[in-house]
Scaffold this motif. Structure first.
Motif, PDB file in Angstrom:
ATOM      1  N   ALA A 170      51.989  33.303  53.479  1.00  0.00           N
ATOM      2  CA  ALA A 170      51.434  34.553  52.976  1.00  0.00           C
ATOM      3  C   ALA A 170      50.749  34.362  51.627  1.00  0.00           C
ATOM      4  CB  ALA A 170      52.538  35.602  52.858  1.00  0.00           C
ATOM      5  N   ARG A 171      51.288  33.465  50.826  1.00  0.00           N
ATOM      6  CA  ARG A 171      50.699  33.215  49.507  1.00  0.00           C
ATOM      7  C   ARG A 171      49.318  32.566  49.598  1.00  0.00           C
ATOM      8  NH1 ARG A 171      52.858  36.216  45.497  1.00  0.00           N
ATOM      9  NH2 ARG A 171      55.135  36.111  45.500  1.00  0.00           N
ATOM     10  N   LEU A 172      49.028  31.955  50.728  1.00  0.00           N
ATOM     11  CA  LEU A 172      47.696  31.365  50.880  1.00  0.00           C
ATOM     12  C   LEU A 172      46.616  32.414  50.683  1.00  0.00           C
ATOM     13  CD1 LEU A 172      48.181  29.016  53.967  1.00  0.00           C
ATOM     14  CD2 LEU A 172      47.821  28.340  51.586  1.00  0.00           C
ATOM     15  N   ALA A 173      46.833  33.600  51.247  1.00  0.00           N
ATOM     16  CA  ALA A 173      45.866  34.676  51.077  1.00  0.00           C
ATOM     17  C   ALA A 173      45.852  35.173  49.640  1.00  0.00           C
ATOM     18  CB  ALA A 173      46.179  35.827  52.028  1.00  0.00           C
ATOM     19  N   GLU A 174      47.026  35.232  49.011  1.00  0.00           N
ATOM     20  CA  GLU A 174      47.089  35.719  47.631  1.00  0.00           C
ATOM     21  C   GLU A 174      46.405  34.765  46.659  1.00  0.00           C
ATOM     22  OE1 GLU A 174      51.126  36.559  46.596  1.00  0.00           O
ATOM     23  OE2 GLU A 174      50.812  38.682  46.996  1.00  0.00           O
ATOM     24  N   PRO A 221      54.750  40.229  55.359  1.00  0.00           N
ATOM     25  CA  PRO A 221      53.934  39.485  54.383  1.00  0.00           C
ATOM     26  C   PRO A 221      52.773  38.700  54.979  1.00  0.00           C
ATOM     27  CG  PRO A 221      56.274  39.219  53.891  1.00  0.00           C
ATOM     28  CD  PRO A 221      56.185  39.894  55.226  1.00  0.00           C
ATOM     29  N   LEU A 222      52.761  38.528  56.297  1.00  0.00           N
ATOM     30  CA  LEU A 222      51.675  37.761  56.913  1.00  0.00           C
ATOM     31  C   LEU A 222      50.503  38.639  57.343  1.00  0.00           C
ATOM     32  CD1 LEU A 222      53.769  35.308  59.143  1.00  0.00           C
ATOM     33  CD2 LEU A 222      52.657  34.828  56.962  1.00  0.00           C
ATOM     34  N   HIS A 223      50.494  39.919  56.943  1.00  0.00           N
ATOM     35  CA  HIS A 223      49.478  40.830  57.480  1.00  0.00           C
ATOM     36  C   HIS A 223      48.053  40.441  57.089  1.00  0.00           C
ATOM     37  CE1 HIS A 223      50.261  42.517  53.468  1.00  0.00           C
ATOM     38  NE2 HIS A 223      49.068  43.083  53.529  1.00  0.00           N
ATOM     39  N   ASP A 224      47.889  39.835  55.925  1.00  0.00           N
ATOM     40  CA  ASP A 224      46.529  39.480  55.469  1.00  0.00           C
ATOM     41  C   ASP A 224      46.278  37.980  55.472  1.00  0.00           C
ATOM     42  OD1 ASP A 224      45.206  41.883  55.132  1.00  0.00           O
ATOM     43  OD2 ASP A 224      45.894  42.161  53.067  1.00  0.00           O
ATOM     44  N   ILE A 225      47.032  37.233  56.267  1.00  0.00           N
ATOM     45  CA  ILE A 225      46.879  35.785  56.279  1.00  0.00           C
ATOM     46  C   ILE A 225      45.459  35.380  56.671  1.00  0.00           C
ATOM     47  CG2 ILE A 225      47.689  35.567  58.671  1.00  0.00           C
ATOM     48  CD1 ILE A 225      48.364  33.118  55.776  1.00  0.00           C
ATOM     49  N   GLY A 226      44.776  36.226  57.456  1.00  0.00           N
ATOM     50  CA  GLY A 226      43.412  35.915  57.881  1.00  0.00           C
ATOM     51  C   GLY A 226      42.404  35.900  56.751  1.00  0.00           C
ATOM     52  N   LYS A 227      42.750  36.421  55.588  1.00  0.00           N
ATOM     53  CA  LYS A 227      41.798  36.450  54.477  1.00  0.00           C
ATOM     54  C   LYS A 227      41.498  35.056  53.928  1.00  0.00           C
ATOM     55  CE  LYS A 227      42.278  41.179  52.813  1.00  0.00           C
ATOM     56  NZ  LYS A 227      42.635  42.057  51.689  1.00  0.00           N
ATOM     57  N   VAL A 228      42.307  34.079  54.326  1.00  0.00           N
ATOM     58  CA  VAL A 228      41.990  32.712  53.892  1.00  0.00           C
ATOM     59  C   VAL A 228      40.662  32.250  54.489  1.00  0.00           C
ATOM     60  CG1 VAL A 228      44.403  32.077  53.589  1.00  0.00           C
ATOM     61  CG2 VAL A 228      43.294  31.660  55.785  1.00  0.00           C
ATOM     62  N   LYS A 254      41.375  39.470  63.000  1.00  0.00           N
ATOM     63  CA  LYS A 254      41.442  38.581  64.161  1.00  0.00           C
ATOM     64  C   LYS A 254      41.751  37.148  63.729  1.00  0.00           C
ATOM     65  CE  LYS A 254      38.910  37.211  68.317  1.00  0.00           C
ATOM     66  NZ  LYS A 254      39.177  35.776  68.158  1.00  0.00           N
ATOM     67  N   LEU A 255      41.188  36.725  62.601  1.00  0.00           N
ATOM     68  CA  LEU A 255      41.482  35.375  62.114  1.00  0.00           C
ATOM     69  C   LEU A 255      42.983  35.191  61.908  1.00  0.00           C
ATOM     70  CD1 LEU A 255      38.631  34.856  59.480  1.00  0.00           C
ATOM     71  CD2 LEU A 255      38.882  33.657  61.668  1.00  0.00           C
ATOM     72  N   GLY A 256      43.615  36.194  61.328  1.00  0.00           N
ATOM     73  CA  GLY A 256      45.053  36.111  61.084  1.00  0.00           C
ATOM     74  C   GLY A 256      45.849  36.054  62.366  1.00  0.00           C
ATOM     75  N   SER A 257      45.546  36.935  63.317  1.00  0.00           N
ATOM     76  CA  SER A 257      46.309  36.940  64.563  1.00  0.00           C
ATOM     77  C   SER A 257      46.072  35.664  65.361  1.00  0.00           C
ATOM     78  CB  SER A 257      45.950  38.171  65.408  1.00  0.00           C
ATOM     79  OG  SER A 257      44.616  38.107  65.863  1.00  0.00           O
ATOM     80  N   THR A 275      55.792  37.467  66.805  1.00  0.00           N
ATOM     81  CA  THR A 275      55.184  38.500  67.657  1.00  0.00           C
ATOM     82  C   THR A 275      54.796  39.708  66.823  1.00  0.00           C
ATOM     83  OG1 THR A 275      56.473  37.781  69.571  1.00  0.00           O
ATOM     84  CG2 THR A 275      55.556  39.996  69.647  1.00  0.00           C
ATOM     85  N   PHE A 276      55.708  40.152  65.967  1.00  0.00           N
ATOM     86  CA  PHE A 276      55.398  41.278  65.085  1.00  0.00           C
ATOM     87  C   PHE A 276      54.305  40.896  64.083  1.00  0.00           C
ATOM     88  CE2 PHE A 276      59.851  42.640  66.137  1.00  0.00           C
ATOM     89  CZ  PHE A 276      59.497  43.804  66.793  1.00  0.00           C
ATOM     90  N   ALA A 277      54.385  39.677  63.559  1.00  0.00           N
ATOM     91  CA  ALA A 277      53.387  39.239  62.581  1.00  0.00           C
ATOM     92  C   ALA A 277      51.995  39.248  63.190  1.00  0.00           C
ATOM     93  CB  ALA A 277      53.735  37.849  62.066  1.00  0.00           C
ATOM     94  N   LYS A 278      51.892  38.810  64.433  1.00  0.00           N
ATOM     95  CA  LYS A 278      50.589  38.790  65.106  1.00  0.00           C
ATOM     96  C   LYS A 278      50.081  40.214  65.323  1.00  0.00           C
ATOM     97  CE  LYS A 278      50.585  37.418  69.362  1.00  0.00           C
ATOM     98  NZ  LYS A 278      50.666  36.543  70.550  1.00  0.00           N
TER      99      LYS A 278
END
Length: 384
Positions: A170-174, A221-228, A254-257, A275-278
């Motif tokens: 999750a911190r990758l996006a931050e 916390p993984l909701h915005d992982i796609g922002k990387v 979509k990138l995150g999922s 599953t929930f994170a996706k």
């Protein structure tokens, strides 16, 4: 009645409790047993119950059946009912030789039945057998407890590794956006608060079990992982995005999922929180009226996990500073959330937000960001 002992006894010597209302019978048993064991004695059922609970606790009880006030059957029943004494094996020692009495004693949990008059070799053999069996049971119990503790320890380590890994991802996006501050902690806490507020609601009671709420908190916390995958000139742009830039920004869902789905494929079996994170990563920008992205889902088509995150994410975006906007007041954000009831947000989720609004404010205060004051363009749009 005094305890019987022998100076040759060691700390490992088994402790026996002999119970009989006739002192002569106690003397006979003590004479037979005290050279091999630590012997304690009780002359009544009530006293036996007291001795059984005081150190050194007996490893085996030899219990007379025919006693006044409280007979051996009642003593055995009370021993079995008390968690502190239920595992102490009991041998009935009695002049009763009826099959019915013996069956009743065994039904009460007695491990053996010795008839009077006592034969020393029989008594010693039966006592030794039951002590050996108890030692084996105790060893097995201790081994099982050790294994359970070891499994719990390793599960705890695995859980810690999993939690740290989630946070690191999750911190990758931050890292891409230094102004995110405590965004992950706040949105995670908001989602958990909403879920707890809805767990008794008829629409959600079957879904929002304690385990589900725990998994929602882990996955949030993984909701915005796609922002990387979003270029810096778009992600960090201090002003309004162009239509083309906005289309690129929207791809982060979509990138995150897709990234989480790839991680799932590496596992031999499904991982529930992924599953929930996706779901959250892909659908937390969907809107109740179907006008959201990336799939234009409507109403209950949107996973509940994403509906909770949708409100949590927007509230956080409204109330915190971003490179493209100044923070709004809690009341202003509250009003905007209410205005989104039934179009942007699930109406019941908004109602839960209103009921838990003080909790949202406390979370926002606890995890508040402390960035230097800078001028930022005002906006009523949450770009997160």
């Amino acid at each position: 009645m005094n305890d019987f002992s022998d100076t040759a006894l060691t700390p490992e010597t088994a402790t026996l409790l002999i119970v009989d209302d006739v002192p002569e019978n106690l003397e006979v048993l003590a004479e037979l047993l005290q050279s091999r064991y630590r012997v304690r004695a009780a002359q009544s059922g009530a006293r036996a119950l007291q001795v059984a609970c005081t150190p050194p606790r007996p490893d085996l009880i030899l219990l007379d059946v025919m006693m006044p006030d409280m007979d051996g059957f009642e003593v055995a029943a009370r021993l079995r009912a008390d968690p502190a004494t239920r595992d102490i094996p009991v041998i009935f020692v009695t002049a009763l030789d009826g099959v019915q009495e013996e069956e009743h004693g065994l039904e009460l949990g007695a491990v053996d039945y010795i008839s009077k008059p006592l034969r020393p070799s029989i008594v010693l053999a039966r006592v030794n057998t039951q002590l050996e069996l108890k030692r084996a049971r105790d060893h097995l119990r201790d081994h099982n407890e050790f294994l359970e503790a070891e499994v719990a320890r390793r599960m705890g380590e695995n859980q810690l590794i999993q939690d740290v890994s989630i946070r690191a991802l999750a911190r990758l996006a931050e890292i891409r956006d230094p102004e995110m501050g405590y965004h992950l902690q706040r949105t995670q806490a908001y989602v958990e608060l909403l879920a707890r507020s809805l767990r008794d609601h008829p629409r959600f009671a079957d879904t929002l079990t304690p385990r589900t709420i725990l998994l929602l908190g882990k996955s949030a916390p993984l909701h915005d992982i796609g922002k990387v995958g979003i270029p810096d000139h778009i992600l960090l742009k201090p002003g309004k995005l162009t239509p083309d830039e906005w289309e690129i920004m929207k791809t982060h869902a979509k990138l995150g999922s897709d990234a989480i789905e790839l991680a799932e494929k590496d596992e031999a079996q499904p991982v529930a929180f992924l599953t929930f994170a996706k779901e959250i990563a892909r659908h937390h920008h969907e809107r109740w009226d179907g006008s959201g992205y990336p799939d234009g889902l409507r109403g209950d088509e949107i996973p509940l996990s994403a509906r909770l995150m949708a409100l949590a994410d927007v509230f956080d975006a409204l109330t915190t500073r971003r490179v493209y906007k100044a923070p709004m007041s809690m009341e202003t954000a509250r009003r905007i959330i209410v205005e989104g009831r039934g179009n942007h947000f699930d109406p019941d989720v908004v109602d839960a937000f209103l009921a838990a609004f003080d909790g949202f404010a406390e979370i926002a205060l606890h995890y508040r960001d402390e960035f230097p004051e800078i001028d930022a363009p005002q906006s009523t749009t949450a770009r997160d």
